[in-house]
Design a protein around this motif. Structure first.
Motif, PDB file in Angstrom:
ATOM      1  N   VAL A  73       0.834  -1.202   0.000  1.00 29.79           N
ATOM      2  CA  VAL A  73       0.000   0.000   0.000  1.00 29.79           C
ATOM      3  C   VAL A  73       0.869   1.253   0.000  1.00 29.79           C
ATOM      4  CG1 VAL A  73      -1.651   1.348   1.369  1.00 29.79           C
ATOM      5  CG2 VAL A  73      -1.974  -1.127   1.083  1.00 29.79           C
ATOM      6  N   ALA A  74       1.890   1.278   0.837  1.00 31.82           N
ATOM      7  CA  ALA A  74       2.747   2.456   0.951  1.00 31.82           C
ATOM      8  C   ALA A  74       3.489   2.736  -0.348  1.00 31.82           C
ATOM      9  CB  ALA A  74       3.739   2.272   2.101  1.00 31.82           C
ATOM     10  N   VAL A  75       3.971   1.691  -1.013  1.00 31.05           N
ATOM     11  CA  VAL A  75       4.693   1.889  -2.272  1.00 31.05           C
ATOM     12  C   VAL A  75       3.740   2.396  -3.358  1.00 31.05           C
ATOM     13  CG1 VAL A  75       6.108   0.805  -4.053  1.00 31.05           C
ATOM     14  CG2 VAL A  75       6.416   0.157  -1.667  1.00 31.05           C
ATOM     15  N   VAL A  76       2.529   1.860  -3.408  1.00 32.42           N
ATOM     16  CA  VAL A  76       1.537   2.350  -4.373  1.00 32.42           C
ATOM     17  C   VAL A  76       1.241   3.828  -4.115  1.00 32.42           C
ATOM     18  CG1 VAL A  76      -0.881   2.175  -5.090  1.00 32.42           C
ATOM     19  CG2 VAL A  76       0.499   0.102  -4.833  1.00 32.42           C
ATOM     20  N   LEU A  77       1.137   4.208  -2.857  1.00 29.45           N
ATOM     21  CA  LEU A  77       0.845   5.598  -2.520  1.00 29.45           C
ATOM     22  C   LEU A  77       2.001   6.540  -2.838  1.00 29.45           C
ATOM     23  CD1 LEU A  77      -0.918   5.227   0.961  1.00 29.45           C
ATOM     24  CD2 LEU A  77      -1.994   5.711  -1.243  1.00 29.45           C
ATOM     25  N   ASN A  87       4.155   8.679   4.781  1.00 33.46           N
ATOM     26  CA  ASN A  87       4.193   8.294   6.195  1.00 33.46           C
ATOM     27  C   ASN A  87       3.271   9.138   7.067  1.00 33.46           C
ATOM     28  OD1 ASN A  87       6.059   6.265   5.680  1.00 33.46           O
ATOM     29  ND2 ASN A  87       7.833   7.563   6.128  1.00 33.46           N
ATOM     30  N   GLU A  88       2.856  10.278   6.568  1.00 34.76           N
ATOM     31  CA  GLU A  88       1.916  11.111   7.313  1.00 34.76           C
ATOM     32  C   GLU A  88       0.475  10.608   7.200  1.00 34.76           C
ATOM     33  OE1 GLU A  88       2.505  15.035   5.830  1.00 34.76           O
ATOM     34  OE2 GLU A  88       4.419  15.345   6.880  1.00 34.76           O
ATOM     35  N   VAL A  89       0.136   9.957   6.093  1.00 35.95           N
ATOM     36  CA  VAL A  89      -1.251   9.515   5.905  1.00 35.95           C
ATOM     37  C   VAL A  89      -1.470   8.047   6.249  1.00 35.95           C
ATOM     38  CG1 VAL A  89      -1.599  11.249   4.100  1.00 35.95           C
ATOM     39  CG2 VAL A  89      -1.011   8.914   3.447  1.00 35.95           C
ATOM     40  N   THR A  90      -0.405   7.224   6.223  1.00 36.12           N
ATOM     41  CA  THR A  90      -0.620   5.789   6.439  1.00 36.12           C
ATOM     42  C   THR A  90      -1.012   5.398   7.867  1.00 36.12           C
ATOM     43  OG1 THR A  90       1.808   5.536   6.556  1.00 36.12           O
ATOM     44  CG2 THR A  90       0.716   4.954   4.472  1.00 36.12           C
ATOM     45  N   PRO A  91      -0.609   6.132   8.917  1.00 34.13           N
ATOM     46  CA  PRO A  91      -1.076   5.703  10.244  1.00 34.13           C
ATOM     47  C   PRO A  91      -2.607   5.653  10.340  1.00 34.13           C
ATOM     48  CG  PRO A  91       0.766   7.203  10.494  1.00 34.13           C
ATOM     49  CD  PRO A  91       0.417   7.200   9.037  1.00 34.13           C
ATOM     50  N   GLU A 107     -15.222   2.037   1.726  1.00 33.49           N
ATOM     51  CA  GLU A 107     -15.682   2.753   0.548  1.00 33.49           C
ATOM     52  C   GLU A 107     -14.503   3.511  -0.065  1.00 33.49           C
ATOM     53  OE1 GLU A 107     -18.598   2.601  -0.838  1.00 33.49           O
ATOM     54  OE2 GLU A 107     -19.486   1.324   0.722  1.00 33.49           O
ATOM     55  N   VAL A 108     -14.530   3.631  -1.393  1.00 29.60           N
ATOM     56  CA  VAL A 108     -13.465   4.373  -2.071  1.00 29.60           C
ATOM     57  C   VAL A 108     -13.381   5.796  -1.527  1.00 29.60           C
ATOM     58  CG1 VAL A 108     -12.725   5.340  -4.291  1.00 29.60           C
ATOM     59  CG2 VAL A 108     -13.557   2.980  -4.170  1.00 29.60           C
ATOM     60  N   SER A 109     -14.524   6.399  -1.271  1.00 24.84           N
ATOM     61  CA  SER A 109     -14.536   7.781  -0.774  1.00 24.84           C
ATOM     62  C   SER A 109     -13.858   7.891   0.583  1.00 24.84           C
ATOM     63  CB  SER A 109     -15.980   8.290  -0.676  1.00 24.84           C
ATOM     64  OG  SER A 109     -16.755   7.459   0.193  1.00 24.84           O
ATOM     65  N   ALA A 110     -14.010   6.863   1.426  1.00 21.52           N
ATOM     66  CA  ALA A 110     -13.368   6.882   2.746  1.00 21.52           C
ATOM     67  C   ALA A 110     -11.857   6.762   2.614  1.00 21.52           C
ATOM     68  CB  ALA A 110     -13.920   5.761   3.612  1.00 21.52           C
ATOM     69  N   ILE A 111     -11.407   5.900   1.705  1.00 20.96           N
ATOM     70  CA  ILE A 111      -9.956   5.772   1.457  1.00 20.96           C
ATOM     71  C   ILE A 111      -9.418   7.086   0.916  1.00 20.96           C
ATOM     72  CG2 ILE A 111      -8.183   4.534   0.161  1.00 20.96           C
ATOM     73  CD1 ILE A 111     -10.111   2.138   0.017  1.00 20.96           C
ATOM     74  N   GLN A 112     -10.127   7.661  -0.047  1.00 24.11           N
ATOM     75  CA  GLN A 112      -9.672   8.903  -0.669  1.00 24.11           C
ATOM     76  C   GLN A 112      -9.582  10.039   0.342  1.00 24.11           C
ATOM     77  OE1 GLN A 112     -11.727  10.035  -4.275  1.00 24.11           O
ATOM     78  NE2 GLN A 112     -11.085  12.182  -4.084  1.00 24.11           N
ATOM     79  N   ARG A 113     -10.520  10.098   1.263  1.00 24.89           N
ATOM     80  CA  ARG A 113     -10.488  11.168   2.267  1.00 24.89           C
ATOM     81  C   ARG A 113      -9.202  11.099   3.089  1.00 24.89           C
ATOM     82  NH1 ARG A 113     -10.809  11.391   7.349  1.00 24.89           N
ATOM     83  NH2 ARG A 113     -11.436   9.202   7.573  1.00 24.89           N
ATOM     84  N   LEU A 120      -2.659  12.214  -6.850  1.00 26.21           N
ATOM     85  CA  LEU A 120      -3.478  11.200  -7.526  1.00 26.21           C
ATOM     86  C   LEU A 120      -4.345  10.401  -6.554  1.00 26.21           C
ATOM     87  CD1 LEU A 120      -0.840   9.842 -10.077  1.00 26.21           C
ATOM     88  CD2 LEU A 120      -2.608  11.533 -10.505  1.00 26.21           C
ATOM     89  N   ALA A 121      -4.844  11.062  -5.520  1.00 27.66           N
ATOM     90  CA  ALA A 121      -5.614  10.365  -4.486  1.00 27.66           C
ATOM     91  C   ALA A 121      -6.837   9.630  -5.028  1.00 27.66           C
ATOM     92  CB  ALA A 121      -6.016  11.340  -3.376  1.00 27.66           C
ATOM     93  N   PRO A 122      -7.636  10.209  -5.947  1.00 31.14           N
ATOM     94  CA  PRO A 122      -8.819   9.485  -6.428  1.00 31.14           C
ATOM     95  C   PRO A 122      -8.480   8.151  -7.095  1.00 31.14           C
ATOM     96  CG  PRO A 122      -8.984  11.812  -6.983  1.00 31.14           C
ATOM     97  CD  PRO A 122      -7.587  11.594  -6.492  1.00 31.14           C
ATOM     98  N   THR A 123      -7.461   8.174  -7.966  1.00 29.39           N
ATOM     99  CA  THR A 123      -7.068   6.952  -8.660  1.00 29.39           C
ATOM    100  C   THR A 123      -6.445   5.940  -7.697  1.00 29.39           C
ATOM    101  OG1 THR A 123      -6.720   8.127 -10.729  1.00 29.39           O
ATOM    102  CG2 THR A 123      -5.613   6.003 -10.497  1.00 29.39           C
ATOM    103  N   LYS A 124      -5.611   6.423  -6.798  1.00 34.92           N
ATOM    104  CA  LYS A 124      -4.962   5.523  -5.847  1.00 34.92           C
ATOM    105  C   LYS A 124      -5.994   4.863  -4.928  1.00 34.92           C
ATOM    106  CE  LYS A 124      -0.536   7.980  -5.841  1.00 34.92           C
ATOM    107  NZ  LYS A 124       0.363   8.863  -5.074  1.00 34.92           N
ATOM    108  N   ALA A 125      -7.016   5.612  -4.520  1.00 30.18           N
ATOM    109  CA  ALA A 125      -8.052   5.042  -3.658  1.00 30.18           C
ATOM    110  C   ALA A 125      -8.782   3.910  -4.372  1.00 30.18           C
ATOM    111  CB  ALA A 125      -9.036   6.137  -3.237  1.00 30.18           C
TER     112      ALA A 125
END
Length: 368
Positions: A73-77, A87-91, A107-113, A120-125
């Motif tokens: 997940v971290a590498v994709v992000l 590292n600021e968003v993964t915790p 939900e995708v929207s929850a991941i994106q938030r 590229l948050a929408p695509t990554k979510a």
């Protein structure tokens, strides 16, 4: 009878075509010619210097994670953002979804938030949720340990798969990111691309694997990344002040301010855009086995190197010495990993590096 002869002739022609030397295609990971002794000695010296700067006991990937899934997940992000920002968003993300089952249930929207601060948050979510579901469907929620299975996951390409293979499973892999790709060119460890472009990431990976022992790949790819961030920036680099470039940089990158091209891009400076000057072309010929001649070709290329260097010295103006800039951000390393991410980047207006005359207006380079 006539048809049998025709089929036999076609088969013979196909065999002859397969046996004949083929022109190298951009991006093709063709088999590399065996590097010569001088280049192997240079690579060994670089490896020893990096090992002294970054001992293997203290090396770890700078992305916080507790499991192979979280590393994935971290590498994709990390595409188009810094490790620090990841590292600021993964915790928060790993608290909500520590494994594939929990991520697939979100939900995708929850991941994106949660990951909105990174690029590229929408695509990554969407990719994270789809990849988690595929892991559940095909692998029982576990991370597979083959390139084919990893690269089948949404948002995962060869570089990301290589990181997982090397860092999560300790399997032989040499992930090539933007820093490694840049330094391999700057140090003459990979052949320059034709037409003024950079060698492909696949070609750089192939050349580095041929130069360094397999047992060293795991540490080396991190050591080169750390060195690139701390000592060898992409822009405004002074090779004379760099502990490795001061002796290892090849023309035109031995001049202050000369920067290698990104994969598929153009190098800075007119001579670099023209193929890197005579000495750089001679170095590229030596790496590639000097084309047709094999060992004889390599000898010819080595013999031509002094004259090529003299030609460069006579044709290139002396570069003005400039202060080295801060280490660059960990740029779009993973963009090539995600086809969907590429499409989104192409469709949406993106900040791009400005021409040299307007460098001050571009995206600032910070530490990754």
């Amino acid at each position: 009878m006539g048809r049998a002869r025709t089929v036999a002739a076609a088969a013979a022609a196909a065999a002859a075509a397969a046996a004949a030397p083929q022109p190298a295609k951009r991006g093709a990971a063709a088999a590399a010619a065996a590097p010569d002794a001088a280049l192997l000695a240079k690579a060994a010296r670089i490896q020893a210097q990096l090992a002294a700067l970054y001992p293997s006991q203290g090396i770890q990937i700078p992305l916080d994670h507790a499991t192979p899934y979280q590393l994935l997940v971290a590498v994709v992000l990390s595409a188009q953002t810094t490790d620090k920002k990841v590292n600021e968003v993964t915790p928060e993300l790993f608290s909500a979804a520590p494994d594939a089952a929990a991520m697939a249930a979100m939900e995708v929207s929850a991941i994106q938030r949660i990951i909105q601060p990174i690029g590229l948050a929408p695509t990554k979510a969407k990719n994270l949720k789809a990849a988690a579901q595929m892991l559940l469907d095909r692998h029982g929620g576990e991370i597979p340990s083959t390139f084919a299975e990893l690269e089948a996951l949404p948002g995962v390409g060869h570089k990301t798969a290589s990181v997982i293979m090397a860092q999560a499973f300790g399997l032989p892999a040499f992930p090539v990111d933007t820093h490694i790709h840049r330094l391999a060119q700057r140090w003459g460890l990979t052949a320059n691309g034709g037409g003024g472009g950079a060698p492909s990431v696949e070609a750089t990976e192939r050349d580095l694997k041929a130069l360094f022992p397999e047992a060293a790949w795991h540490d080396l790819h991190l050591q080169i990344i750390f060195f690139g961030r701390e000592h060898c920036p992409a822009q405004r680099h002074d090779p004379t002040a760099c502990p490795i470039c001061c002796w290892a940089a090849v023309p035109p990158y031995d001049r202050p301010g000369a920067s290698p091209a990104k994969a598929g891009g153009k190098a800075a400076g007119a001579k670099a855009a023209a193929g890197g000057g005579a000495a750089a072309r001679a170095a590229a010929a030596a790496i590639a086995g000097a084309g047709k001649g094999g060992a004889a070709g390599r000898k010819k290329a080595a013999a031509a190197a002094p004259a090529a260097a003299a030609e460069d010295a006579g044709t290139k103006p002396a570069g003005r010495k400039r202060r080295a800039a801060p280490a660059p951000a960990d740029e779009a390393e993973g963009v090539a990993d995600a086809a969907a991410a590429q499409a989104a980047a192409a469709a949406a207006p993106q900040q791009q590096e400005q021409p040299r005359a307007k460098r001050g207006r571009g995206r600032p380079f910070g530490r990754g």
